[in-house]
Design an enzyme around this catalytic site. Structure first.
Site, mmCIF file in Angstrom:
data_model
loop_
_atom_site.group_PDB
_atom_site.id
_atom_site.type_symbol
_atom_site.label_atom_id
_atom_site.label_comp_id
_atom_site.label_asym_id
_atom_site.label_seq_id
_atom_site.Cartn_x
_atom_site.Cartn_y
_atom_site.Cartn_z
ATOM 1 N N ASP A 199 0.760 -1.242 0.108
ATOM 2 C CA ASP A 199 0.047 0.043 -0.029
ATOM 3 C C ASP A 199 0.738 1.194 -0.061
ATOM 4 O O ASP A 199 0.466 2.314 0.343
ATOM 5 C CB ASP A 199 -0.947 0.010 1.312
ATOM 6 C CG ASP A 199 -0.005 -0.023 2.312
ATOM 7 O OD1 ASP A 199 1.162 -0.076 2.392
ATOM 8 O OD2 ASP A 199 -0.633 0.136 3.841
ATOM 9 N N CYS A 202 4.989 -0.019 3.074
ATOM 10 C CA CYS A 202 5.313 -1.429 3.191
ATOM 11 C C CYS A 202 6.623 -1.002 4.550
ATOM 12 O O CYS A 202 6.801 -1.836 5.359
ATOM 13 C CB CYS A 202 5.682 -2.462 2.219
ATOM 14 S SG CYS A 202 6.870 -1.908 1.171
ATOM 15 N N HIS A 306 9.703 -4.378 -2.652
ATOM 16 C CA HIS A 306 8.669 -4.394 -1.274
ATOM 17 C C HIS A 306 9.397 -4.784 -0.024
ATOM 18 O O HIS A 306 10.530 -5.727 -0.247
ATOM 19 C CB HIS A 306 7.620 -5.327 -1.788
ATOM 20 C CG HIS A 306 6.601 -5.533 -0.867
ATOM 21 N ND1 HIS A 306 5.604 -4.814 -0.603
ATOM 22 C CD2 HIS A 306 6.436 -6.461 0.230
ATOM 23 C CE1 HIS A 306 4.739 -4.974 0.595
ATOM 24 N NE2 HIS A 306 5.346 -6.143 1.047
ATOM 25 N N HIS A 386 6.805 6.178 -27.038
ATOM 26 C CA HIS A 386 6.554 4.702 -27.168
ATOM 27 C C HIS A 386 6.411 4.039 -25.825
ATOM 28 O O HIS A 386 7.545 4.110 -24.953
ATOM 29 C CB HIS A 386 7.706 3.703 -27.809
ATOM 30 C CG HIS A 386 7.764 4.482 -29.446
ATOM 31 N ND1 HIS A 386 9.022 4.036 -30.254
ATOM 32 C CD2 HIS A 386 7.111 5.114 -30.257
ATOM 33 C CE1 HIS A 386 8.956 4.523 -31.374
ATOM 34 N NE2 HIS A 386 7.889 5.325 -31.339
#
Length: 392
Positions: A199, A202, A306, A386
């Site tokens: 969220d 962490c 994370h 791109h």
């Protein structure tokens, strides 16, 4: 000619082949087979930036009507509020991240419900590149639906463990299928990886867990960091922070922003404990506050995108209420726990449960040019417009 698609689901990544003339119902059945997400619970995203695929009401409509093309990457998640099948729920938690856990991992599947609103240009581009590669969503604020994926733009100071920003799960995100989650110690206790929600907070919630057994302390810990910076703008100056202290304080209190090495250093000082951060990709263990004379240490683990918490469980499968998260900074117990944490990190590394955002190879789907790493992809996208990349 059959379409060849890369499909990412809660159970990992797979390749799927489907005929353009096949029905949508047949296509969703194939997705269910590859991802473990039942057809009626699927949400599918693709493109760049990733967008929700709109399935026609007529299940007999052809796959060709969906507008997908061979080589596309799709991410399949469960509808909000849906629950994973019982076997998955009973499994031991996998890594985080992105990622998700196997036991509590039904929550990880919700990572796909997000938009790019409110992010900087670099953050938007980096996250979308990650999703186009089938990466899982790292920390995204719950309130603003954002796409599953998340490579932060390169920021020298935002270094996570040693030198990177935000917190993979994926890869990434952290919790991937088969990721090791525990290592037994000689005395029967177990070093275990405790999953932290993806969220954007962490790092803070991982520190909250190992210091106060709470996954809800991010706002308070963000404020602690802001207060420390304002209290000593000479130490925490623009050269260190990468921005003016006042701007940094506003930035770090934003729940959508990630933490890294600077924040771990400040939190170690504030909490009066060393913080050992284990990096799955590099196998490094950086100890923040090591020279400050602290007597206790806590541990977190980082997979490239994370952070999760590390704890010592009373036994394999023991409830979190029995977790010990604080260990001495020295002595036999410290050495045993640190060895267990290093072994767990090494197992995750061997299982490739990390995201190497600097060195993965990409190809631009528009001009077919080869690119190396997130930085080159971001620069190419900005220069050319791109935004369709594939990994090779």
């Amino acid at each position: 000619m059959a379409l060849s698609l890369r499909v990412r689901g809660p159970e990992g990544q797979a390749t799927l082949r489907v005929e353009p003339a096949a029905s949508v119902a047949e296509f969703k059945a194939l997705l269910a087979e590859k991802t473990g997400v039942p057809a009626e619970l699927q949400e599918v995203r693709g493109g760049f930036p990733p967008k929700l695929l709109q399935f026609p009401a007529d299940a007999a409509a052809s796959v060709a009507s969906l507008g997908i093309q061979s080589g596309d990457s799709l991410t399949v998640t469960r509808l909000p509020g849906s629950v994973a099948a019982a076997p998955a729920a009973a499994a031991a938690p996998a890594a985080a991240g992105v990622p998700a856990a196997a036991a509590p991992a039904a929550a990880a599947a919700s990572n796909g419900h997000h938009s790019l609103t409110g992010l900087s240009e670099d953050e938007q581009l980096a996250r979308a590149i990650a999703l186009s590669l089938g990466k899982a969503v790292p920390d995204l604020p719950a309130q603003a639906p954002r796409p599953a994926a998340a490579l932060p733009p390169p920021q020298r100071q935002r270094a996570a463990s040693p030198a990177r920003s935000h917190p993979v799960s994926s890869g990434s995100s952290a919790a991937q299928q088969g990721a090791p989650t525990s290592v037994p110690l000689p005395d029967g206790t177990v070093v275990v990886r405790r999953i932290i929600d993806s969220d954007n907070s962490c790092l803070f919630n991982a520190v909250g867990y190992v210091t106060q057994h709470s996954r809800r302390l991010a706002p308070q810990l963000r404020q602690v960091i802001a207060d420390a910076v304002l209290a000593d703008p000479l130490e925490w100056n623009e050269a260190v922070l990468g921005k003016e202290p006042a701007d940094y304080c506003r930035w770090i209190k934003d729940p959508s922003k990630w933490g890294g090495a600077i924040e771990l250093s400040i939190l170690s000082r504030h909490l009066g404990r060393e913080i050992a951060a284990f990096d799955i990709q590099t196998l490094r263990s950086d100890i923040y506050g090591q020279d400050a004379g602290h007597s206790e240490r806590v541990m977190v683990i980082y997979d490239g995108l994370h952070y999760d918490a590390l704890a010592v469980a009373a036994y394999e499968g023991a409830p979190e209420s029995l977790d010990v998260t604080v260990v001495p900074c020295s002595g036999p117990r410290c050495e045993a726990v640190m060895a267990g944490a290093r072994a767990l990190t090494a197992k995750a590394h061997a299982a490739r449960q990390f995201t190497d955002t600097a060195n993965f190879t990409l190809r631009c789907g528009v001009c077919q040019i080869g690119l190396k790493g997130e930085k080159e992809a971001v620069e190419h996208a900005k220069a050319t417009g791109h935004t369709n990349f594939s990994e090779y």
